[in-house]
Design a protein around this motif. Structure first.
Motif, short mmCIF file in Angstrom:
data_model
loop_
_atom_site.label_atom_id
_atom_site.label_comp_id
_atom_site.label_asym_id
_atom_site.label_seq_id
_atom_site.Cartn_x
_atom_site.Cartn_y
_atom_site.Cartn_z
N GLU A 188 39.89 59.14 35.09
CA GLU A 188 41.34 58.82 35.51
C GLU A 188 41.69 57.02 36.84
N LYS A 189 40.72 57.84 37.85
CA LYS A 189 40.80 57.07 38.57
C LYS A 189 40.55 55.65 38.87
N LYS A 190 41.04 54.04 40.11
CA LYS A 190 40.09 52.80 38.85
C LYS A 190 39.32 52.68 39.70
N THR A 191 38.42 52.25 38.76
CA THR A 191 36.66 52.16 39.02
C THR A 191 36.93 50.62 38.72
N PHE A 192 35.71 50.27 38.89
CA PHE A 192 35.75 48.58 39.02
C PHE A 192 34.15 48.69 38.18
N TYR A 193 33.64 48.01 37.72
CA TYR A 193 31.98 48.04 37.11
C TYR A 193 31.54 46.41 37.25
N TYR A 194 30.93 46.01 37.08
CA TYR A 194 30.04 44.85 37.56
C TYR A 194 28.23 44.82 36.67
N LEU A 195 27.87 43.83 35.45
CA LEU A 195 27.05 43.60 34.87
C LEU A 195 26.07 42.66 35.18
N ALA A 196 25.78 42.71 35.42
CA ALA A 196 24.75 41.05 35.25
C ALA A 196 23.47 40.96 34.94
N THR A 197 22.93 39.72 34.29
CA THR A 197 21.63 39.57 33.71
C THR A 197 21.66 38.45 33.84
N GLY A 198 20.58 37.84 32.80
CA GLY A 198 20.18 36.04 33.50
C GLY A 198 19.21 35.81 31.81
N THR A 199 19.66 34.87 31.78
CA THR A 199 18.85 34.04 30.07
C THR A 199 17.24 34.30 30.61
N ASP A 200 16.74 34.47 31.47
CA ASP A 200 14.78 34.52 31.48
C ASP A 200 14.96 35.58 31.72
N ASP A 201 16.02 37.11 31.83
CA ASP A 201 15.50 38.35 32.74
C ASP A 201 14.77 38.81 31.09
N LEU A 219 37.40 47.49 26.99
CA LEU A 219 37.43 48.89 27.41
C LEU A 219 37.86 49.01 29.12
N LYS A 220 38.40 47.40 28.99
CA LYS A 220 39.27 46.98 30.43
C LYS A 220 40.80 46.80 30.11
N ASN A 221 41.23 47.35 31.26
CA ASN A 221 42.58 47.87 30.93
C ASN A 221 42.64 47.78 32.71
N ASP A 222 43.92 49.15 33.26
CA ASP A 222 44.82 48.82 34.97
C ASP A 222 43.80 49.62 35.23
N THR A 223 42.96 50.87 34.96
CA THR A 223 42.27 51.53 35.93
C THR A 223 40.96 51.63 35.27
N PHE A 224 40.12 50.35 35.11
CA PHE A 224 38.87 50.31 34.74
C PHE A 224 38.81 48.72 34.43
N ASP A 225 38.68 48.41 36.06
CA ASP A 225 38.32 46.61 35.73
C ASP A 225 36.24 46.43 36.06
N TYR A 226 36.89 45.59 34.09
CA TYR A 226 35.20 45.08 34.20
C TYR A 226 34.71 43.05 33.98
N TYR A 227 33.79 43.43 34.61
CA TYR A 227 32.54 41.74 35.16
C TYR A 227 32.01 42.04 34.62
N PHE A 228 31.36 40.57 34.28
CA PHE A 228 30.43 40.60 33.40
C PHE A 228 29.35 38.90 34.11
N ASP A 229 28.09 39.02 34.39
CA ASP A 229 27.65 37.99 34.01
C ASP A 229 26.06 37.28 33.41
N ASP A 230 26.01 36.35 32.78
CA ASP A 230 24.88 35.95 32.42
C ASP A 230 24.91 35.23 32.46
N PHE A 231 23.78 34.89 33.46
CA PHE A 231 23.48 33.46 34.64
C PHE A 231 21.90 32.60 34.17
N GLU A 232 22.47 31.54 33.89
CA GLU A 232 21.59 30.25 33.10
C GLU A 232 20.23 30.58 33.91
N GLY A 233 19.80 30.29 33.61
CA GLY A 233 18.16 29.92 33.67
C GLY A 233 17.54 31.16 34.93
#
Length: 384
Positions: A188-201, A219-233
């Motif tokens: 129920e509480k506001k949650t920030f979630y960040y996930l990252a990988t890379g192409t050579d992971d 699932l991203k909504n008003d209480t769940f802020d989700y961010y994702f990065d897939d870094f080239e190289g």
């Protein structure tokens, strides 16, 4: 003369030192772990001077190599006001990281030393930091591969222990990729979630990270802020240097001063009062991060300029009144109050407002000469 030069030189050398963040090392005796753990703590630059201010906490696992990149980015971003100044707490682990993150072979939840480490952070470390330092009620956890998996266990507490989770190429325990998406909708509480990988992971870690991303995106909504990065190289290790600033920038986006893009894409397209946008922005900052910050001059100028362009003169008057109260010794509020009164058809009041600010401090482009020119123009146009 030589003595004066010496004093000036000493002052020049010491002033930058006063502005630096402070690094502390502490030996923390843990009853949960039955051993002492070494902590590395970075306090904000103004911690000793600004004794009324409180700060979010960022807990860094694998601090032997993750502390510096996290602490450096926190110091840099907060210096430019792109995030709040924060207390960074690193837990030195080294080879103990595997015992610290140990989980059961059946239910894949923390067991033995892993369960002890889980309680050490939640029941000992965070209460100690809260009681020893001036903290705001906002905490972030950072982990890499094995320790990134570990921070996710705190999602399953009720409520979750952390507000934000920075997962750098997580080495997820079995079932974790299914459990996290199942758990998120019930938080129920506001949650920030960040996930990252890379192409050579590492291939296996990259694959499971991509699968988790696929499950979390819907699932991203008003209480769940989700961010994702897939870094080239980016490799398993190089992605860390790119992911940390990206994570901080994304998680604290609402905290930043109003940008040109925000001005163009949001403020200039608003039909509702722009003054509401300003007050709501700082209400969100207070609610999310537990910080009651004064409104920045930059944000007054941005919203007032947008209100003027949109001919929202009542909204402009509200913004100007707020600025007058917060910065009474400057020309900021008086300038925009004058513009608002002109737009509302009260030129004489506007002229007097401009004239009344002749002895106040100038702000940005708003000079005393500009204020007097505005007053003279009204006098000329209306013959006052």
């Amino acid at each position: 003369m030589k003595r004066l030069l010496l004093i000036a030189t000493c002052l020049f050398i010491s002033l930058p030192a006063l502005a630096q963040s402070k690094i502390l090392y502490e030996e923390f005796p843990s009853s949960k772990l039955d051993e002492t753990r070494r902590l590395k703590i970075q306090l904000p630059r103004d911690y000793d001077e600004n004794t009324e201010k409180v700060y979010p906490i960022i807990i860094v696992l694998d601090a032997n190599y993750l502390f510096e990149p996290v602490a450096g980015n926190v110091d840099y971003f907060s210096y430019w006001e792109d995030m709040p100044e924060s207390i960074v707490v690193g837990i030195m682990q080294g080879d103990s990281r595997y015992d610290d993150g140990a989980y059961d072979d059946v239910n894949f939840m923390p067991e033995e030393k892993g369960a002890d480490f889980f309680e050490f952070i939640g029941l000992e470390l965070l209460p100690y930091i809260d009681s020893t330092y001036r903290t705001a009620q906002f905490t972030i956890a950072v982990g890499h591969d094995f320790t990134a998996n570990f921070i996710n266990y705190y999602l399953f507490k009720e409520p979750p222990l952390f507000n934000g989770y920075i997962n750098l190429s997580p080495d997820l325990a079995p079932m974790m990729a299914e459990r996290i998406p199942q758990r998120i909708p019930s938080i129920e509480k506001k949650t920030f979630y960040y996930l990252a990988t890379g192409t050579d992971d590492i291939p296996d870690l990259r694959q499971i990270t991509l699968e988790l991303d696929t499950a979390l995106k819907p699932l991203k909504n008003d209480t769940f802020d989700y961010y994702f990065d897939d870094f080239e190289g980016a490799t398993h290790y190089s992605l860390v240097a790119r992911a940390i600033p990206s994570a901080l920038e994304k998680m604290f986006s609402v905290y930043r001063p109003i940008s040109k893009q925000e001005f163009t894409e949001k403020l200039l397209k608003m039909d509702t009062p722009i003054s509401d946008y300003l007050t709501e922005k700082y209400k969100v900052i207070e609610d999310l991060f537990g910080l009651t910050n004064p409104i920045r001059v930059n944000d007054y100028i941005a919203t007032a300029t947008a209100a003027e362009k949109k001919k929202q003169y009542e909204s402009l008057r509200t913004i100007a009144s707020m600025a007058q109260k917060q910065y009474p010794d400057t020309v900021l509020g008086d300038y925009y109050m004058g513009l608002a009164l002109e737009g509302l058809g009260e030129p004489k009041k506007a002229m007097r407002t401009y004239q009344g600010a002749f002895d106040k401090e100038e702000v940005d482009f708003i000079t005393i000469d500009l204020m007097l020119e505005k007053a003279d123009k009204i006098k000329e146009d209306f013959g006052y």
